[in-house]
Each structure stands twice: as structure tokens, then as C-alpha cells.
Write an enzyme that holds these catalytic residues in place. Structure first.
Site, PDB file in Angstrom:
ATOM      1  N   SER A  19     -41.252   8.842 -51.509  1.00  0.00           N
ATOM      2  CA  SER A  19     -40.673   7.829 -50.626  1.00  0.00           C
ATOM      3  C   SER A  19     -41.626   6.699 -50.280  1.00  0.00           C
ATOM      4  O   SER A  19     -41.192   5.603 -49.949  1.00  0.00           O
ATOM      5  CB  SER A  19     -40.187   8.490 -49.328  1.00  0.00           C
ATOM      6  OG  SER A  19     -41.274   9.075 -48.622  1.00  0.00           O
ATOM      7  N   LYS A  33     -29.139   9.648 -45.973  1.00  0.00           N
ATOM      8  CA  LYS A  33     -29.577   8.438 -46.667  1.00  0.00           C
ATOM      9  C   LYS A  33     -28.400   7.879 -47.477  1.00  0.00           C
ATOM     10  O   LYS A  33     -27.530   7.215 -46.929  1.00  0.00           O
ATOM     11  CB  LYS A  33     -30.814   8.741 -47.506  1.00  0.00           C
ATOM     12  CG  LYS A  33     -32.037   9.051 -46.635  1.00  0.00           C
ATOM     13  CD  LYS A  33     -33.270   9.337 -47.444  1.00  0.00           C
ATOM     14  CE  LYS A  33     -34.514   9.460 -46.568  1.00  0.00           C
ATOM     15  NZ  LYS A  33     -34.453  10.521 -45.553  1.00  0.00           N
ATOM     16  N   HIS A  61     -34.670  10.936 -51.747  1.00  0.00           N
ATOM     17  CA  HIS A  61     -34.680   9.546 -52.198  1.00  0.00           C
ATOM     18  C   HIS A  61     -34.229   9.438 -53.651  1.00  0.00           C
ATOM     19  O   HIS A  61     -34.709   8.574 -54.400  1.00  0.00           O
ATOM     20  CB  HIS A  61     -36.066   8.943 -52.000  1.00  0.00           C
ATOM     21  CG  HIS A  61     -36.423   8.749 -50.568  1.00  0.00           C
ATOM     22  ND1 HIS A  61     -36.040   7.645 -49.839  1.00  0.00           N
ATOM     23  CD2 HIS A  61     -37.094   9.554 -49.704  1.00  0.00           C
ATOM     24  CE1 HIS A  61     -36.486   7.756 -48.596  1.00  0.00           C
ATOM     25  NE2 HIS A  61     -37.126   8.906 -48.486  1.00  0.00           N
TER      26      HIS A  61
END
Length: 421
Positions: free
Chosen positions: A208, A267, A236
Site C-alpha cells: 500500500s 476499499k 489493495h
């Protein structure tokens, strides 16, 4: 009478403001904390929290009047945080299933929507089963202790996320740390770990802070050679890496060689909250019995479950949103490189603009905001000393015009502060 007393109690007695603990120990603590805080400010690593007065999205309004701000620092990779269908699904789940469960899962905290979402996650990742957590931090905190014993070994990339590091600290396995994405060092550690019963290689799929992608093909080859298992954190990557957005294992063609996946719902998949583990059914069954963050945390609220479930529906119906990320990412990276900036990582929407100096990163980020671009500087202890940066994150809902405006602002600010010639 009791109502008045309760109100006074909640207000801290009614007469004054906040109450501070008294005594020599409390005073000593306050002095020490204030000194530490002053050191953080002096080092230029103080982290302020800007207050947003609008929905999450590519365009924001900040509290205090900042309107029309371009947002380039959210994990809202697919732009689903404010998608109308995702919001509607959350409202419907709220109305049908209530605000929350007031319980952990094994007592009276499991609703049909929790089981449906777990099944959907497992199907999306093409795994046997899945288990929900309050966050992926909790998922990482809950897996290593439940799975590994003093007879086992865990081998962790040195730049793994803090949640992986903390989760590994909780377990009693033998711990190895290999150099970042260094396969020679990993092999040496695997050779040494042959004396242990079980070996688990743990890595972020996408890192990340640096925007680089783990060499999963090579990791899986080494795991096979030395009879080890592979665990990846896909926070991610889930939703936008790989042909169908399944993550780095799909991107690199090793879905059948990765044993355990931990990831997030907070996310790309709606952006609300929640995390999960997906993998072999016996492992998931064991986590339901022994994983402490799962056993002792309230169930995910129905609205959160509803929006994550809808986000997965949208993703499984079409990969168009996920596929749009590549061109937008390449546009930003190529233009910034041409302007003279160093961008860490490769082909990932996390685009760290490397600056080195913590104060420079903080000042440039603030000046970017003055130009209507919301980005954040990262410095120690979030990243190593001397590697301060501004992390830019590209979203599927950014337009080409948004990206070009961001690059122009970076160029102006970089020249102003000496980051560019």
C-alpha cells in the site's frame, strides 16, 4: 429526578467542561504525552485530519467551505462508495435487518445476509468458504494465532502491512522476515524453516505504501519447492487487479497455488467497513471456533453487509469498471514521470510521489490542497525515514481532465518547493 441526574452525569457533572484525572501520576503522564506530541510536530510528521462535509468521491467539499476539491487519496478504487445502487442496497438492508445485532456471531449475531455475503465472497475468489470480520486488520489479527503453533514457521515480507506484522506477533510460531520481494532471501529462509512442521509465507499482494505487486509466481514456486503454504493480503488488489478484479493471484495466474486470502470490504468493495478470510473450509471452520477477533467482536452491521454485497454483484456482473483502471493509472504515471517526478511501484493505482523529506511532503501536500487537489504526505513511522512521499491513488471515477489537473498542480508545486528543477 433520575433523568436529570443521568444528564448531569453524561455531561460530566453539569457545571464544568471536560474533567481531567488528578494526581501526580496523571500529571506525569500528561507531561510525557505533551512532550511526545511536541516531538512529532517538531519532526514535521504531525498528521492532521481534514474534515469532509460531503460523500466520498472524486470531488469533495471540505468543512469550512472548501468546495470543488479533487480527491486523489481515497481507497475508493472503483468509485463505489457513493454508487446509487450500493447506497440503495445499504438502506434496504438497514430497513429490513435493523441497525445492528448487539451480539457476536455465535450468540445471536448471524443473519441470512451475513451467510449470503460469505458465500458470495468465496464464489468471487473461487474458494471453498469465507468468514467475515469487522475489518481486515481483525482478519489479520485473528488468523496466525489460530492457525500456527510453536511447531510451525511463518515467513513475512519486511514491508508487509502493520496488521500482518501485529497478527504474526500474536502467534507462537517461529518467525522469519525476508527482504522486500527478495526471492533469494526468501529461499534461504525457507531452507532454514524446513525443520518446522508447517511453513506459511505471508505477503501483501499489493503493497500500500509503494504501489508494487508481490512476485507471486516466484513465491508460489518456492512454496511448492519447499512444501510451504502461501497467504496473501489483498486489500489493495481486490476488485480491480486481474481480468475480473479477483486480485493479484488472478493477475499473475496462481489462483490455484495461493491457500489463504485476507481482504477488505472497506476499499474497492463499497468502502464502508469489514474484512474477511477466504480459503479451505476446514480453515474457515477453525477460525469460527478459535479466532479471537471474530469470537469477541460484534457482527458487521446490516447496512455495511448490504452495500458490500451489492458492490460484489456489480463487479461480478461486469469487469468494465475494473478494466478502466489500467489506462487511468498509466496516464497519471507517465505524465508525472515526464514532468520529472519519481513514482514508486509499477502499474498500480497507488502512485507514490517520492520526495524523501518529511517536511517537503507535508508542505507540498498542503500547497496542493490550496490548488484544489486533496493528497496526503506520508512520512515516518508510516514509511521508513528518508522515504517520505505523497501517495496518489487513482480511481475509476477520475476523468482524464481530473488526472491532468492533478499533474499540472504537482508540477507547479514541485517547482515552487524545489522538488523539480
Amino acid at each position: 429526578m433520575w433523568r436529570g441526574a443521568a444528564v448531569r452525569l453524561l455531561r460530566g457533572g453539569g457545571a464544568g467542561g471536560p474533567r481531567a484525572a488528578s494526581g501526580a501520576a496523571a500529571a506525569q503522564l500528561r507531561r510525557r504525552l505533551e512532550s511526545e506530541l511536541e516531538d512529532i510536530r517538531g519532526a514535521g510528521t504531525w498528521k492532521s485530519e481534514r474534515v469532509i462535509a460531503s460523500r466520498q468521491g472524486p470531488h469533495l467539499r471540505l468543512a469550512g467551505g472548501g468546495a470543488g476539491i479533487l480527491n486523489f487519496c481515497a481507497n475508493n478504487y472503483l468509485g463505489l462508495s457513493s454508487h446509487p445502487e450500493v447506497i440503495r442496497a445499504a438502506v434496504e438492508a438497514l430497513e429490513k435487518f435493523g441497525a445492528g445485532l448487539s451480539s457476536v456471531r455465535f450468540i445471536c449475531g448471524t443473519q441470512s445476509i451475513h451467510k449470503d455475503l460469505e458465500e458470495k465472497i468465496a464464489r468471487f475468489h473461487q474458494r471453498e468458504d469465507a468468514i467475515l470480520y469487522a475489518s481486515c486488520f481483525d482478519a489479520n489479527a485473528g488468523i496466525f494465532e489460530a492457525l500456527l503453533t510453536p511447531e510451525d514457521a511463518v515467513l513475512s515480507d519486511e514491508l508487509n502491512h502493520a496488521s500482518i506484522i501485529d497478527g504474526i506477533r500474536l502467534c507462537k510460531a517461529n518467525k522469519y522476515r525476508y527482504k522486500h520481494m527478495d526471492m533469494q532471501d526468501l529461499e534461504a529462509k525457507l531452507q532454514d524453516a524446513q525443520k518446522h512442521r508447517l511453513r506459511l509465507v505471508a505477503t501483501d499482494g499489493a503493497f500500500s505504501m509503494d504501489g508494487d505487486i508481490a512476485p507471486l509466481r516466484e513465491i508460489c514456486q518456492l512454496a511448492q519447492k519447499y512444501d510451504a503454504l502461501v497467504f496473501i493480503d489483498e486489500c489493495h488488489a481486490t476488485g480491480f487487479l486481474g481480468p475480473n478484479g479477483r486480485g493479484t493471484d488472478e493477475l499473475l495466474g496462481v489462483m490455484d497455488k495461493v491457500t489463504i486470502i485476507n481482504s477488505t470490504l472497506g476499499k474497492a468493495l463499497g468502502g464502508a467497513a469489514g474484512g474477511y478470510t477466504t480459503g479451505p473450509k476446514p480453515l474457515i471452520d477453525l477460525l469460527r471456533q478459535r479466532s479471537r477477533p471474530y469470537l469477541f467482536s460484534n457482527s458487521l452491521p446490516p447496512a455495511v453487509v448490504g452495500c458490500a454485497s451489492k458492490a460484489l454483484d456489480l463487479l461480478m456482473e461486469s469487469n468494465a469498471i475494473a478494466q478502466s483502471m489500467a489506462a487511468k493509472t498509466q496516464r497519471f504515471r507517465s505524465k508525472m514521470t515526464a514532468a520529472g517526478f519519481t513514482i514508486s511501484g509499477k502499474d498500480h493505482p497507488i502512485c507514490p510521489v517520492m520526495l524523501g523529506d518529511a517536511r517537503l511532503a507535508a508542505v507540498m501536500a498542503e500547497d496542493m490542497l490550496n490548488r484544489g487537489i486533496y493528497v496526503i504526505g506520508f512520512s515516518y513511522p508510516v514509511v521508513p525515514k528518508g522515504k517520505a512521499r505523497i501517495r496518489v491513488q487513482i480511481s475509476a471515477v477520475h476523468s482524464d481532465e481530473d488526472i491532468d489537473r492533478c499533474v499540472e498542480a504537482f508540477t507547479e508545486v514541485g517547482r515552487k518547493h524545489g522538488a523539480l528543477p
